[in-house]
Design a protein around this motif. Sequence first.
Motif, PDB file in Angstrom:
ATOM      1  N   PHE A 103       0.959  -1.554  -0.251  1.00 23.11           N
ATOM      2  CA  PHE A 103      -0.107   0.235   0.077  1.00 23.11           C
ATOM      3  C   PHE A 103       1.034   1.607   0.298  1.00 23.11           C
ATOM      4  CE2 PHE A 103      -2.178  -3.070   1.771  1.00 23.11           C
ATOM      5  CZ  PHE A 103      -3.936  -3.167   1.365  1.00 23.11           C
ATOM      6  N   ASN A 104       1.762   1.113   0.645  1.00 23.88           N
ATOM      7  CA  ASN A 104       3.166   2.906   0.170  1.00 23.88           C
ATOM      8  C   ASN A 104       4.163   2.397  -0.847  1.00 23.88           C
ATOM      9  OD1 ASN A 104       1.896   3.760   2.621  1.00 23.88           O
ATOM     10  ND2 ASN A 104       1.962   1.350   2.909  1.00 23.88           N
ATOM     11  N   HIS A 105       4.389   3.199  -1.275  1.00 26.28           N
ATOM     12  CA  HIS A 105       5.066   3.611  -2.451  1.00 26.28           C
ATOM     13  C   HIS A 105       6.576   4.111  -1.637  1.00 26.28           C
ATOM     14  CE1 HIS A 105       8.006   5.404  -5.797  1.00 26.28           C
ATOM     15  NE2 HIS A 105       6.682   4.983  -6.420  1.00 26.28           N
ATOM     16  N   PRO A 106       7.762   3.326  -1.836  1.00 26.13           N
ATOM     17  CA  PRO A 106       8.936   3.705  -1.075  1.00 26.13           C
ATOM     18  C   PRO A 106      10.115   5.201  -0.995  1.00 26.13           C
ATOM     19  CG  PRO A 106       9.423   2.284  -3.075  1.00 26.13           C
ATOM     20  CD  PRO A 106       7.576   2.247  -2.436  1.00 26.13           C
ATOM     21  N   ASP A 107       9.334   5.501  -2.277  1.00 22.72           N
ATOM     22  CA  ASP A 107       9.953   7.177  -2.305  1.00 22.72           C
ATOM     23  C   ASP A 107       9.112   8.652  -1.918  1.00 22.72           C
ATOM     24  OD1 ASP A 107      12.251   6.042  -3.446  1.00 22.72           O
ATOM     25  OD2 ASP A 107      11.054   5.967  -5.354  1.00 22.72           O
ATOM     26  N   LEU A 108       7.227   8.047  -1.497  1.00 25.04           N
ATOM     27  CA  LEU A 108       5.888   8.822  -1.338  1.00 25.04           C
ATOM     28  C   LEU A 108       6.021   8.973  -0.089  1.00 25.04           C
ATOM     29  CD1 LEU A 108       3.721   8.122  -4.163  1.00 25.04           C
ATOM     30  CD2 LEU A 108       5.453  10.095  -4.167  1.00 25.04           C
ATOM     31  N   GLU A 109       6.108  10.424   0.992  1.00 23.63           N
ATOM     32  CA  GLU A 109       5.677  10.291   2.241  1.00 23.63           C
ATOM     33  C   GLU A 109       4.881  11.522   2.177  1.00 23.63           C
ATOM     34  OE1 GLU A 109       9.154  11.508   3.725  1.00 23.63           O
ATOM     35  OE2 GLU A 109      10.252   9.800   3.961  1.00 23.63           O
ATOM     36  N   GLN A 131       8.440  -2.472  -9.066  1.00 20.08           N
ATOM     37  CA  GLN A 131       7.216  -2.133  -9.693  1.00 20.08           C
ATOM     38  C   GLN A 131       6.846  -1.104  -9.236  1.00 20.08           C
ATOM     39  OE1 GLN A 131       4.603  -5.297  -9.356  1.00 20.08           O
ATOM     40  NE2 GLN A 131       6.571  -7.179  -9.482  1.00 20.08           N
ATOM     41  N   MET A 132       6.747  -0.175  -8.558  1.00 19.72           N
ATOM     42  CA  MET A 132       6.119   1.082  -8.271  1.00 19.72           C
ATOM     43  C   MET A 132       6.913   1.726  -8.360  1.00 19.72           C
ATOM     44  SD  MET A 132       5.261   0.783  -4.305  1.00 19.72           S
ATOM     45  CE  MET A 132       3.378  -0.897  -3.822  1.00 19.72           C
ATOM     46  N   ARG A 133       8.290   1.587  -8.765  1.00 19.26           N
ATOM     47  CA  ARG A 133       8.840   3.121  -9.120  1.00 19.26           C
ATOM     48  C   ARG A 133       9.324   3.204 -11.108  1.00 19.26           C
ATOM     49  NH1 ARG A 133      13.218   1.520  -4.872  1.00 19.26           N
ATOM     50  NH2 ARG A 133      13.114   3.291  -3.490  1.00 19.26           N
ATOM     51  N   GLU A 134       8.757   1.786 -11.602  1.00 23.58           N
ATOM     52  CA  GLU A 134       9.539   1.727 -12.709  1.00 23.58           C
ATOM     53  C   GLU A 134       8.297   1.003 -13.656  1.00 23.58           C
ATOM     54  OE1 GLU A 134      12.590  -0.887 -12.870  1.00 23.58           O
ATOM     55  OE2 GLU A 134      13.878   0.942 -12.512  1.00 23.58           O
ATOM     56  N   PRO A 173       3.514   8.688  -9.247  1.00 21.94           N
ATOM     57  CA  PRO A 173       4.274   8.806  -8.476  1.00 21.94           C
ATOM     58  C   PRO A 173       5.004  10.156  -9.343  1.00 21.94           C
ATOM     59  CG  PRO A 173       5.715   6.988  -9.370  1.00 21.94           C
ATOM     60  CD  PRO A 173       3.969   6.971 -10.251  1.00 21.94           C
ATOM     61  N   LEU A 174       4.610  10.781  -9.562  1.00 20.13           N
ATOM     62  CA  LEU A 174       5.356  12.094 -10.595  1.00 20.13           C
ATOM     63  C   LEU A 174       4.220  13.124 -10.646  1.00 20.13           C
ATOM     64  CD1 LEU A 174       7.228  11.041 -13.908  1.00 20.13           C
ATOM     65  CD2 LEU A 174       8.102  11.953 -12.001  1.00 20.13           C
ATOM     66  N   ASN A 175       3.344  12.521 -10.125  1.00 17.57           N
ATOM     67  CA  ASN A 175       2.214  13.431  -9.589  1.00 17.57           C
ATOM     68  C   ASN A 175       2.204  14.193  -8.068  1.00 17.57           C
ATOM     69  OD1 ASN A 175      -0.846  15.227  -9.879  1.00 17.57           O
ATOM     70  ND2 ASN A 175      -2.119  12.918  -9.597  1.00 17.57           N
ATOM     71  N   GLU A 176       2.979  15.406  -8.173  1.00 18.67           N
ATOM     72  CA  GLU A 176       3.426  15.737  -7.067  1.00 18.67           C
ATOM     73  C   GLU A 176       2.194  16.685  -6.659  1.00 18.67           C
ATOM     74  OE1 GLU A 176       7.093  17.328  -7.624  1.00 18.67           O
ATOM     75  OE2 GLU A 176       8.124  16.000  -7.904  1.00 18.67           O
ATOM     76  N   ALA A 184       8.111  -3.724 -21.397  1.00 19.84           N
ATOM     77  CA  ALA A 184       9.083  -2.729 -20.954  1.00 19.84           C
ATOM     78  C   ALA A 184       9.893  -3.086 -19.317  1.00 19.84           C
ATOM     79  CB  ALA A 184       8.995  -1.677 -20.772  1.00 19.84           C
ATOM     80  N   PHE A 185       9.216  -3.368 -18.774  1.00 22.89           N
ATOM     81  CA  PHE A 185       9.745  -3.834 -17.329  1.00 22.89           C
ATOM     82  C   PHE A 185      10.437  -4.520 -17.314  1.00 22.89           C
ATOM     83  CE2 PHE A 185       9.387  -5.765 -13.191  1.00 22.89           C
ATOM     84  CZ  PHE A 185       9.612  -4.630 -11.718  1.00 22.89           C
ATOM     85  N   SER A 186      10.282  -5.708 -17.513  1.00 21.16           N
ATOM     86  CA  SER A 186      11.346  -7.068 -17.614  1.00 21.16           C
ATOM     87  C   SER A 186      12.575  -6.416 -18.353  1.00 21.16           C
ATOM     88  CB  SER A 186      10.759  -7.450 -19.246  1.00 21.16           C
ATOM     89  OG  SER A 186      10.043  -8.450 -18.264  1.00 21.16           O
ATOM     90  N   ARG A 187      12.866  -5.120 -19.349  1.00 22.57           N
ATOM     91  CA  ARG A 187      14.109  -5.275 -19.787  1.00 22.57           C
ATOM     92  C   ARG A 187      14.574  -4.282 -19.285  1.00 22.57           C
ATOM     93  NH1 ARG A 187      10.848  -4.302 -24.760  1.00 22.57           N
ATOM     94  NH2 ARG A 187      10.259  -2.416 -24.137  1.00 22.57           N
ATOM     95  N   LYS A 188      13.812  -2.963 -18.263  1.00 25.34           N
ATOM     96  CA  LYS A 188      14.391  -2.195 -17.448  1.00 25.34           C
ATOM     97  C   LYS A 188      15.053  -3.478 -16.124  1.00 25.34           C
ATOM     98  CE  LYS A 188      11.206   1.679 -17.732  1.00 25.34           C
ATOM     99  NZ  LYS A 188      10.579   2.296 -16.961  1.00 25.34           N
TER     100      LYS A 188
END
Length: 217
Positions: free
Chosen positions: A82-88, A122-125, A152-155, A200-204
């Motif tokens: 439920f929680n994004h590692p970079d969002l607070e 996954q949450m980041r990419e 996550p880019l929607n601040e 695309a995620f597998s390639r990353k």
Amino acid sequence: YHEGRTIETILDQDPQSALNYVMRLASVYSVLADRSIEAPPLQTNGILFLESGGTLILPPKILERLRNVQVEQQRRDTYELFNHPDLEGERGVVFSLGVMLYRISTGLFPYSADDEVELHSQMREMQILPPNNRTTSISGPFSKGVMEALDPLNEESRVCEFHAKLVEWVRAGLYAEIPEIEQTRLRAEGDRLEARYRSAFSRKRYLRRHGRRLGVI
């Protein structure tokens, strides 16, 4: 001792009923934000919807202690999903509410992995499929709002604004009258997009793990 419903319970209710509980939770977080009170992260074993109509949320320090004594799978199921590692703060809360809404409307979590590292990647990419590409009868505005919450880019997202949107969605209803031909198009589009996003995620992921070695070769 308090009697009530847990988040796990409400996620398995019919979507319209579950949406009302998410609205209650968003209202609590909105009040906390307005009063400049630290918003505890969404942790399913620390939130109880009381039969009296109130909502009980354990303090952040107690929630942290609970996480520290959990095994990895329990921590993933009650917190990491439920929680994004970079969002607070408020932005993190809106993301968590978006995860709940995605699960309610599609029956699936937007991200799923066996360990925390993969889940965070996954949450980041990883791009995810909009809810109305999975459940094609879901209204377009609801689906778009959930995707904005999970971006996550929607601040700019604030809890009070998200709560206001939830009120509108509850009033309008989760579902819309979608012609069958449009639902067929959405399902086909969803199949194509999901395959593309996972590829695309597998390639990353491959480049992240082996990129340095490939560069040396």
